[in-house]
Design a protein around this motif. Structure first.
Motif, mmCIF file in Angstrom:
data_model
loop_
_atom_site.group_PDB
_atom_site.id
_atom_site.type_symbol
_atom_site.label_atom_id
_atom_site.label_comp_id
_atom_site.label_asym_id
_atom_site.label_seq_id
_atom_site.Cartn_x
_atom_site.Cartn_y
_atom_site.Cartn_z
ATOM 1 N N ARG A 40 0.837 -1.210 0.000
ATOM 2 C CA ARG A 40 0.000 0.000 0.000
ATOM 3 C C ARG A 40 0.868 1.256 0.000
ATOM 4 N NH1 ARG A 40 -2.990 -3.232 3.503
ATOM 5 N NH2 ARG A 40 -2.008 -2.283 5.326
ATOM 6 N N SER A 41 1.925 1.229 0.799
ATOM 7 C CA SER A 41 2.818 2.377 0.886
ATOM 8 C C SER A 41 3.504 2.649 -0.453
ATOM 9 C CB SER A 41 3.865 2.127 1.974
ATOM 10 O OG SER A 41 4.805 3.161 1.994
ATOM 11 N N TYR A 42 4.000 1.611 -1.095
ATOM 12 C CA TYR A 42 4.687 1.776 -2.372
ATOM 13 C C TYR A 42 3.727 2.258 -3.456
ATOM 14 C CZ TYR A 42 9.089 -0.473 -0.897
ATOM 15 O OH TYR A 42 10.285 -0.772 -0.303
ATOM 16 N N ILE A 43 2.533 1.689 -3.510
ATOM 17 C CA ILE A 43 1.545 2.117 -4.507
ATOM 18 C C ILE A 43 1.183 3.584 -4.273
ATOM 19 C CG2 ILE A 43 -0.866 1.831 -5.255
ATOM 20 C CD1 ILE A 43 0.985 -0.294 -6.401
ATOM 21 N N SER A 44 0.988 3.946 -3.022
ATOM 22 C CA SER A 44 0.661 5.336 -2.685
ATOM 23 C C SER A 44 1.791 6.277 -3.108
ATOM 24 C CB SER A 44 0.400 5.457 -1.191
ATOM 25 O OG SER A 44 0.206 6.803 -0.837
ATOM 26 N N ALA A 45 3.029 5.888 -2.845
ATOM 27 C CA ALA A 45 4.179 6.731 -3.181
ATOM 28 C C ALA A 45 4.289 6.943 -4.689
ATOM 29 C CB ALA A 45 5.458 6.110 -2.640
ATOM 30 N N VAL A 46 4.154 5.877 -5.455
ATOM 31 C CA VAL A 46 4.265 6.000 -6.906
ATOM 32 C C VAL A 46 3.071 6.795 -7.455
ATOM 33 C CG1 VAL A 46 4.411 4.738 -9.096
ATOM 34 C CG2 VAL A 46 5.692 3.932 -7.107
ATOM 35 N N SER A 47 1.919 6.635 -6.840
ATOM 36 C CA SER A 47 0.742 7.420 -7.245
ATOM 37 C C SER A 47 0.971 8.916 -7.008
ATOM 38 C CB SER A 47 -0.498 6.972 -6.476
ATOM 39 O OG SER A 47 -0.856 5.672 -6.835
ATOM 40 N N LYS A 48 1.516 9.267 -5.843
ATOM 41 C CA LYS A 48 1.807 10.679 -5.548
ATOM 42 C C LYS A 48 2.809 11.247 -6.541
ATOM 43 C CE LYS A 48 1.017 10.329 -0.596
ATOM 44 N NZ LYS A 48 1.638 10.263 0.722
ATOM 45 N N PHE A 49 3.829 10.465 -6.851
ATOM 46 C CA PHE A 49 4.848 10.863 -7.816
ATOM 47 C C PHE A 49 4.194 11.133 -9.174
ATOM 48 C CE2 PHE A 49 8.194 9.116 -10.823
ATOM 49 C CZ PHE A 49 9.004 10.239 -10.806
ATOM 50 N N SER A 50 3.351 10.232 -9.608
ATOM 51 C CA SER A 50 2.671 10.361 -10.890
ATOM 52 C C SER A 50 1.740 11.573 -10.918
ATOM 53 C CB SER A 50 1.874 9.082 -11.158
ATOM 54 O OG SER A 50 1.133 9.193 -12.332
ATOM 55 N N ARG A 51 0.969 11.740 -9.863
ATOM 56 C CA ARG A 51 0.033 12.875 -9.803
ATOM 57 C C ARG A 51 0.759 14.211 -9.768
ATOM 58 N NH1 ARG A 51 -2.553 9.808 -5.840
ATOM 59 N NH2 ARG A 51 -1.859 11.305 -4.288
ATOM 60 N N TYR A 52 1.915 14.270 -9.111
ATOM 61 C CA TYR A 52 2.666 15.519 -9.017
ATOM 62 C C TYR A 52 3.008 16.049 -10.413
ATOM 63 C CZ TYR A 52 6.274 18.882 -7.759
ATOM 64 O OH TYR A 52 7.023 20.025 -7.638
ATOM 65 N N PHE A 53 3.351 15.141 -11.320
ATOM 66 C CA PHE A 53 3.730 15.556 -12.670
ATOM 67 C C PHE A 53 2.589 15.431 -13.677
ATOM 68 C CE2 PHE A 53 7.839 14.618 -10.751
ATOM 69 C CZ PHE A 53 8.528 15.766 -11.087
ATOM 70 N N GLY A 54 1.498 14.761 -13.281
ATOM 71 C CA GLY A 54 0.383 14.579 -14.196
ATOM 72 C C GLY A 54 0.694 13.656 -15.353
#
Length: 118
Positions: A40-54
């Motif tokens: 869950r933590s890793y998925i959340s982290a990669v999701s935040k990374f992706s959303r930051y750049f769109g």
């Protein structure tokens, strides 16, 4: 695009409903027996990374990782939380994308309080 979706432990979602990239990352973590909390933590982290750049994270490069780290530090993120995100990105690039050189170039954070000045 890598969109925040329910975690792997949410039984109401089928793996077929996930993007191929997210499914691949979850499978990679499952094969390596990472705990559900780590997943869950890793998925959340990669999701935040992706959303930051769109953008989808597989379209982002090492310089984007660096810019994201700078952004996180500017928000006052704790060093352990930053390192958890670093672990997730290193896993994503090294294992899921199979990029051998990128993970070793993503630095871990060091707590400034632990520095020893000579």
């Amino acid at each position: 695009m890598w969109v925040l979706e329910p975690t792997p432990s949410d039984r109401s979602i089928e793996m077929a409903d996930l993007s191929p990239l997210r499914r691949r990352m979850i499978e990679d973590m499952t094969v390596r027996n990472l705990s559900p909390a780590t997943q869950r933590s890793y998925i959340s982290a990669v999701s935040k990374f992706s959303r930051y750049f769109g953008k989808s994270p597989d379209r982002l490069e090492l310089e984007d990782v660096r810019a994201f780290q700078v952004h996180l530090v500017s928000t006052g993120i704790s060093w352990p939380a930053l390192n958890q995100i670093v672990c997730a990105l290193r896993f994503f690039y090294g294992v899921t994308l199979g990029e051998a050189l990128i993970p070793e170039r993503i630095p871990y954070a060091r707590d400034p309080a632990s520095y020893r000045w000579c």
